[in-house]
Design a protein around this motif. Sequence first.
Motif, mmCIF file in Angstrom:
data_model
loop_
_atom_site.group_PDB
_atom_site.id
_atom_site.type_symbol
_atom_site.label_atom_id
_atom_site.label_comp_id
_atom_site.label_asym_id
_atom_site.label_seq_id
_atom_site.Cartn_x
_atom_site.Cartn_y
_atom_site.Cartn_z
ATOM 1 N N PHE A 51 0.911 -1.286 -0.198
ATOM 2 C CA PHE A 51 -0.113 0.120 -0.059
ATOM 3 C C PHE A 51 0.918 1.277 -0.048
ATOM 4 O O PHE A 51 0.444 2.272 -0.661
ATOM 5 N N THR A 52 1.942 1.339 0.790
ATOM 6 C CA THR A 52 2.856 2.314 0.860
ATOM 7 C C THR A 52 3.536 2.668 -0.481
ATOM 8 O O THR A 52 3.854 3.490 -1.069
ATOM 9 N N THR B 285 1.118 4.205 -2.853
ATOM 10 C CA THR B 285 0.996 5.633 -2.454
ATOM 11 C C THR B 285 2.033 6.550 -2.906
ATOM 12 O O THR B 285 1.834 7.418 -3.490
ATOM 13 N N CYS C 288 2.221 6.879 -6.936
ATOM 14 C CA CYS C 288 1.428 7.779 -7.227
ATOM 15 C C CYS C 288 1.491 9.221 -7.049
ATOM 16 O O CYS C 288 1.498 10.246 -7.837
ATOM 17 N N LEU C 289 1.833 9.344 -5.742
ATOM 18 C CA LEU C 289 2.169 10.665 -5.347
ATOM 19 C C LEU C 289 3.378 11.400 -5.974
ATOM 20 O O LEU C 289 3.539 12.541 -6.333
ATOM 21 N N THR D 290 5.085 9.295 4.210
ATOM 22 C CA THR D 290 4.411 7.973 4.088
ATOM 23 C C THR D 290 4.975 6.674 4.647
ATOM 24 O O THR D 290 4.485 5.908 5.110
#
Length: 233
Positions: free
Chosen positions: A10-11, A14, A17-18, A220
């Motif tokens: 999940f990290t 994230t 995408c970020l 994150t």
Amino acid sequence: MNTELQMLLFTAVTISCLHTVTGPDHYIPFIALSRARDWTATRTVMWTLLCGLAHVGSSILLGILGIGMGWSLSRIGGLENLRGGIAGWALLSFGLLYTVWGIKRAWQNKAHRHFDIYDDGNIYVYEHQHGDVVYPQERRKVTPWIMLLIFGLGPCEPLIPLLTYPAARHSAYGMVMLVVIFTIFTLLTMIVMVLLGYYGFSFLRTSRLEKYVHALGGFTIFICGVGMVFLEW
């Protein structure tokens, strides 16, 4: 799939995408090149994929450092049974330090790369600080092959600590999954942003977040590390 790996994946999603959305340099040049050279959507996506693969490839090579660090953590004398905890603390510490460094970098207004699109469709790359004047002779004209080189030399550093954790746990499956997920979502995000621009959709003011991309990535990772150490995710 265990909870730890799910959190790492999940990290990775994230961060990928970020890192892409908050960096207009990941998609604006492809949109400009497609318009200037009258490219089809297929050719535009092809060049986006090539440059994206170069970008991810350099990130993975950098991530090998994380794998080496993870193996080193797992072999500390007398601490073999605690290697998961050590890796969790390493993840948390790296995330915290990277966040602080990212905030400091944003405040200090460090020189960073930008692309400039002229009215005739030509694109030039240059480095500058916000508020500085950049003279024409300081800019380099961009071609698709130059774009490929630029992306190949611009890795995503947060991949290092993400690979450290499964390496310390001797999880080859975890490392492969991280690389695959990071690659897929980086490329997908690049393609989506490029196609949105290609077909005339406007973007949110993501450029305002560009200078904070390192701080956001670090935060994150820090949250992931907190979960590993204190919440037993």
